[in-house]
Design a protein around this motif. Structure first.
Motif, PDB file in Angstrom:
ATOM      1  N   UNK A  50      19.643   6.665  67.407  1.00  0.00           N
ATOM      2  CA  UNK A  50      20.914   7.366  67.237  1.00  0.00           C
ATOM      3  C   UNK A  50      21.638   6.903  65.983  1.00  0.00           C
ATOM      4  N   UNK A  51      21.539   5.617  65.692  1.00  0.00           N
ATOM      5  CA  UNK A  51      22.164   5.091  64.482  1.00  0.00           C
ATOM      6  C   UNK A  51      21.556   5.737  63.239  1.00  0.00           C
ATOM      7  N   UNK A  52      20.233   5.821  63.183  1.00  0.00           N
ATOM      8  CA  UNK A  52      19.589   6.396  62.009  1.00  0.00           C
ATOM      9  C   UNK A  52      19.841   7.896  61.918  1.00  0.00           C
ATOM     10  N   UNK A  53      19.934   8.588  63.063  1.00  0.00           N
ATOM     11  CA  UNK A  53      20.290  10.005  63.057  1.00  0.00           C
ATOM     12  C   UNK A  53      21.687  10.190  62.483  1.00  0.00           C
ATOM     13  N   UNK A  54      22.642   9.410  62.971  1.00  0.00           N
ATOM     14  CA  UNK A  54      24.026   9.543  62.512  1.00  0.00           C
ATOM     15  C   UNK A  54      24.185   9.122  61.063  1.00  0.00           C
ATOM     16  N   UNK A  55      23.408   8.120  60.634  1.00  0.00           N
ATOM     17  CA  UNK A  55      23.483   7.657  59.251  1.00  0.00           C
ATOM     18  C   UNK A  55      22.984   8.720  58.279  1.00  0.00           C
ATOM     19  N   UNK A  56      22.100   9.587  58.715  1.00  0.00           N
ATOM     20  CA  UNK A  56      21.623  10.673  57.847  1.00  0.00           C
ATOM     21  C   UNK A  56      22.473  11.930  58.014  1.00  0.00           C
ATOM     22  N   UNK A  57      22.972  12.179  59.219  1.00  0.00           N
ATOM     23  CA  UNK A  57      23.743  13.399  59.495  1.00  0.00           C
ATOM     24  C   UNK A  57      25.085  13.392  58.766  1.00  0.00           C
ATOM     25  N   UNK A  58      25.797  12.287  58.844  1.00  0.00           N
ATOM     26  CA  UNK A  58      27.153  12.223  58.300  1.00  0.00           C
ATOM     27  C   UNK A  58      27.229  12.527  56.802  1.00  0.00           C
ATOM     28  N   UNK A  59      26.478  11.854  55.945  1.00  0.00           N
ATOM     29  CA  UNK A  59      26.610  12.189  54.515  1.00  0.00           C
ATOM     30  C   UNK A  59      26.089  13.576  54.174  1.00  0.00           C
ATOM     31  N   UNK A  60      25.064  14.031  54.891  1.00  0.00           N
ATOM     32  CA  UNK A  60      24.511  15.364  54.594  1.00  0.00           C
ATOM     33  C   UNK A  60      25.497  16.463  54.975  1.00  0.00           C
ATOM     34  N   UNK A  61      26.142  16.351  56.121  1.00  0.00           N
ATOM     35  CA  UNK A  61      27.070  17.392  56.547  1.00  0.00           C
ATOM     36  C   UNK A  61      28.298  17.421  55.647  1.00  0.00           C
ATOM     37  N   UNK A  62      28.782  16.269  55.227  1.00  0.00           N
ATOM     38  CA  UNK A  62      29.947  16.235  54.347  1.00  0.00           C
ATOM     39  C   UNK A  62      29.587  16.751  52.953  1.00  0.00           C
ATOM     40  N   UNK A  63      28.448  16.335  52.427  1.00  0.00           N
ATOM     41  CA  UNK A  63      28.047  16.768  51.088  1.00  0.00           C
ATOM     42  C   UNK A  63      27.801  18.275  51.032  1.00  0.00           C
ATOM     43  N   UNK A  64      27.150  18.809  52.040  1.00  0.00           N
ATOM     44  CA  UNK A  64      26.868  20.244  52.029  1.00  0.00           C
ATOM     45  C   UNK A  64      28.131  21.063  52.262  1.00  0.00           C
ATOM     46  N   UNK A  65      29.075  20.545  53.033  1.00  0.00           N
ATOM     47  CA  UNK A  65      30.319  21.276  53.262  1.00  0.00           C
ATOM     48  C   UNK A  65      31.185  21.289  52.005  1.00  0.00           C
TER      49      UNK A  65
END
Length: 138
Positions: free
Chosen positions: A116-131
């Motif tokens: 879950x940590x590695x999922x969240x560590x990749x999800x957070x910057x990707x969702x913010x950068x793409x938005x």
């Protein structure tokens, strides 16, 4: 004779004084250790095991971020003129706001839930950068 070996094995299982290693049985028959030592080449599966959650987090973050960026962009097909725009706005904004919450929760529970940590560590910057990107996809 086999009953004695069986009883010795049960006694060896119940003896926890060896810190996870059991003593070899003595007597007739061949005795084997219950616990095998880890092989030396097992250091790479832990690194490989964390790739899947990171890739999944990155891909989902990019998808959610792209949808969030297109909600107010008239050039996107799901933009302001789309008839279901109001219906996808709330779930997309919830998924967008879930990024920092998952990052904080994942860092707090890193020892217990490393995937879950590695999922969240990749999800957070990707969702913010793409938005934040203004992508002229269409």
């Amino acid at each position: 004779m086999s009953q004695d070996i069986f009883n010795q094995r049960i006694a060896r299982i119940n003896n926890h004084a060896g810190y996870g290693k059991s003593e070899m049985a003595t007597g007739e028959g061949t005795a084997t250790s219950m616990f095998s030592s880890p092989s030396l080449s097992s250091s790479t599966p832990t690194a490989r095991r964390n790739v899947k959650p990171m890739l999944l987090g990155a891909v989902l973050g990019m998808v959610v971020g792209t949808i969030a960026a297109g909600l107010e962009n008239a050039a996107m097909p799901w933009g302001p003129g789309f008839e279901y725009n109001e219906m996808i706005t709330i779930p997309t904004l919830l998924a967008l706001c879930a990024g920092p919450v998952m990052a904080i929760a994942g860092s707090a529970m890193r020892g217990r839930f490393p995937s879950f940590f590695f999922f969240a560590a990749a999800y957070f910057p990707c969702v913010i950068a793409m938005a934040l990107l203004e992508l002229p996809l269409f």
